[in-house]
Design an enzyme around this catalytic site. Structure first.
Site, PDB file in Angstrom:
ATOM      1  N   LYS A  76       0.863  -1.185   0.000  1.00  0.00           N
ATOM      2  CA  LYS A  76       0.000   0.000   0.000  1.00  0.00           C
ATOM      3  C   LYS A  76       0.895   1.230   0.000  1.00  0.00           C
ATOM      4  O   LYS A  76       1.904   1.267   0.720  1.00  0.00           O
ATOM      5  CB  LYS A  76      -0.892  -0.036   1.247  1.00  0.00           C
ATOM      6  CG  LYS A  76      -1.929   1.073   1.326  1.00  0.00           C
ATOM      7  CD  LYS A  76      -2.844   0.885   2.536  1.00  0.00           C
ATOM      8  CE  LYS A  76      -3.945   1.926   2.598  1.00  0.00           C
ATOM      9  NZ  LYS A  76      -4.855   1.729   3.752  1.00  0.00           N
ATOM     10  N   SER A 151      -9.776   1.874   2.687  1.00  0.00           N
ATOM     11  CA  SER A 151      -8.875   2.631   1.857  1.00  0.00           C
ATOM     12  C   SER A 151      -7.823   1.774   1.143  1.00  0.00           C
ATOM     13  O   SER A 151      -7.187   2.259   0.218  1.00  0.00           O
ATOM     14  CB  SER A 151      -8.151   3.680   2.709  1.00  0.00           C
ATOM     15  OG  SER A 151      -7.332   3.059   3.683  1.00  0.00           O
ATOM     16  N   SER A 175     -10.064  -0.554   6.904  1.00  0.00           N
ATOM     17  CA  SER A 175      -9.490  -0.472   5.553  1.00  0.00           C
ATOM     18  C   SER A 175      -8.774  -1.710   5.042  1.00  0.00           C
ATOM     19  O   SER A 175      -8.386  -1.746   3.877  1.00  0.00           O
ATOM     20  CB  SER A 175      -8.542   0.713   5.455  1.00  0.00           C
ATOM     21  OG  SER A 175      -9.304   1.882   5.324  1.00  0.00           O
TER      22      SER A 175
HETATM   23  N1  GLN Z   1     -13.375   4.337   6.189  1.00  0.00           N
HETATM   24  C1  GLN Z   1     -12.699   4.724   7.381  1.00  0.00           C
HETATM   25  C2  GLN Z   1     -12.214   6.148   7.275  1.00  0.00           C
HETATM   26  O1  GLN Z   1     -12.441   6.740   6.284  1.00  0.00           O
HETATM   27  C3  GLN Z   1     -11.555   3.807   7.668  1.00  0.00           C
HETATM   28  C4  GLN Z   1     -10.370   4.035   6.839  1.00  0.00           C
HETATM   29  C5  GLN Z   1      -9.199   3.222   7.256  1.00  0.00           C
HETATM   30  O2  GLN Z   1      -9.352   2.209   7.932  1.00  0.00           O
HETATM   31  N2  GLN Z   1      -8.018   3.690   6.911  1.00  0.00           N
HETATM   32  O3  GLN Z   1     -11.632   6.689   8.157  1.00  0.00           O
END
Ligand code: GLN
Length: 483
Positions: A76, A151, A175
């Site tokens: 990532k 994400s 995410s």
């Molecule tokens: N969807 C959540 C956010 O926008 C989690 C994102 C994540 O786990 N990085 O914060």
């Protein structure tokens, strides 16, 4: 060769059915021809990959062995990789070449893994759809009109499309697990502190945790083995011995007590997903698990608390991007204030700016008690709910997401609709618990995930249950059409 799992690759490399270099060039060719449809990579590190593959082949020829030696991976794009752009999918870091490797990257490289490239993501890991990337949205290989989740959407799409056998992800509120669910992968968020955060660009430091994304639990076990462990460079890293995650994959589930939180099956859950989850419960019962209904009464407050705490931490973490030290700098600033304002205003996308503003507001002198402190109290109540539940059960099971992968753009103008997608995943981050999502069926050709949660440091139990489930189901073996 691209259909092989990490475990199969390890065997193929060990018995010399193919070399790391052959496998690497095959996958690089696949990325070049297929990824334009998906946009799952921000940077493909062709030259580095071939170099690392040759080095791994040489190490094997010299008598070394190891499951990860010569196996490909994608990271990532928030894991710092020395000499390679590390963008966090932001214009702010589009020109940033990391001067060092994140601990996770360094450990996996030392084990001989081959880095194919850096995967697309939501900007600074904020999002659930992978639509907020400066480099454009990622498409779901199961249906190119749908989002892959976020994400870690690039990692998810790349593994699901067989462009790489495994990838790293990070999970602040879901995410790893949510994109795994939406692309039919197995994804594990370890216990907070299990995997080093050093060199992982911070979003919300008390919630962020890196983990493996793969097609099978067996592969997650192999990859987690290479990622986990104490790191003196991360002050929240925990000095606990790392068990052999592969050793207990086949343990019996006889008598395993699985708790099903009644709150997980309320309004808001797509009934077609609920059906698949019920079917997975029956499979686990056949394997000997005992089902108990449990309650997590404070779950209803989790999203509200998370969307105060995560932005609060983000507003602090992202203050380092000031246009002075590294990253984007605006043209011709008039003075220092103009430099800060325009560098940040032009360098960050709208969702990141929204979070910074929400976080700064929640932390401001007049509102700290009303928002931030209150959210921290809810966080403790949520942790207490889990501690009480784990007195009576060994594991908690439910859906990973309330909905199937939605159409690209469908929630674009409604951030709160996207925030609600995290309802089942963020409690584990607030409590610091490990969680895993595994493939559990399809509805209208789109994948459904089931989430398992365990007590602290019980990653091996999650992997064991998912592995046993994967021995009697074939959801994880299916490939999307065209990939
Ligand atoms: N969807 C959540 C956010 O926008 C989690 C994102 C994540 O786990 N990085 O914060």
């Amino acid at each position: 060769m691209h259909q092989l799992t990490l475990a199969e690759i390890a065997r193929g490399l060990a018995d010399k059915s193919f070399s790391a270099e052959e496998l690497t060039t095959t996958l690089l060719a696949r990325i070049n021809s297929l990824d334009p449809q998906l946009n799952s990579f921000i940077t493909v590190t062709d030259e580095l990959a071939v170099q690392q593959a040759r080095a791994a082949d040489a190490r094997r020829a010299a008598g070394e062995s190891g499951a990860l030696l010569g196996a490909p991976i994608a990271h990532k794009d928030l894991f710092c990789t020395q000499g390679v752009r590390t963008s966090c999918a932001s214009k702010m870091l589009d020109n940033f070449t990391a001067p060092y490797d994140a601990t996770v990257v360094a450990k996996l490289a030392a084990a001989g893994m081959v880095t194919l490239g850096k995967t697309n993501m939501d900007e600074f890991a904020m999002g659930s759809a992978n639509e907020s990337s400066h480099y454009g949205a990622v498409k779901n290989p199961w249906n190119l009109e749908h989002v892959p989740g976020g994400s870690s959407g690039g990692s998810a799409a790349a593994v699901a499309a067989r462009l790489t056998p495994v990838a790293t992800g990070t999970d602040t509120g879901g995410s790893i697990r949510q994109p795994a669910a939406l692309t039919s992968l197995t994804g594990l968020k370890p216990t907070y502190g299990r995997v080093s955060r050093w060199g992982m660009i911070a979003y919300a430091s008390s919630l962020d945790q890196g983990g493996p994304m793969a097609r099978t639990a067996e592969d997650c076990a192999l990859l987690l083995q290479g990622m986990a462990g104490f790191d003196a460079n991360d002050s929240t890293s925990i000095d606990e011995p790392v068990p052999d995650y592969s050793a207990s994959l086949n343990a019996s589930l006889q008598g395993l007590r699985i708790g099903i939180p009644k709150e997980y099956f309320g309004a808001g859950l797509d009934p077609r997903i609920a059906e698949q989850v019920q079917a997975s419960i029956q499979e686990l019962q056949k394997l000997g698990a005992v089902i108990k209904e449990i309650s997590l009464p404070n779950m209803q407050h989790a999203i509200a608390a998370y969307y105060v705490i995560a932005p609060a931490e983000a507003s602090s973490n992202l203050s380092r991007f000031d246009g002075v030290r590294f990253g984007y700098r605006c043209d011709n600033p008039k003075d220092l204030t103009d430099l800060y304002k325009r560098s940040r205003g032009e360098g960050f996308g709208v969702e990141v700016q929204r979070r910074i503003m929400v976080g700064a507001y929640a932390l401001s002198a007049g509102y700290y008690d009303a928002y931030y402190l209150k959210a921290q109290k809810i966080r403790r109540l949520i942790k207490n709910d889990f501690m009480a539940a784990f007195e009576g059960v060994d594991l908690i099971l439910g859906p990973t997401t309330p909905n199937l992968a939605w159409k690209l753009g469908a929630k674009g103008n409604d951030p709160v609709a996207a925030y609600l997608e995290d309802v089942y995943t963020i409690t584990a981050n607030l409590a610091g618990l490990p969680g895993l999502s595994m493939p559990a069926g399809f509805v209208d050709g789109l994948p459904v995930g089931v989430q398992l949660l365990a007590p602290y440091f019980q990653e091996a139990r999650l992997l064991n249950v998912a592995h046993r489930y994967q021995q009697v189901t074939d959801w994880h073996t299916r490939a999307p059409n065209g990939f």
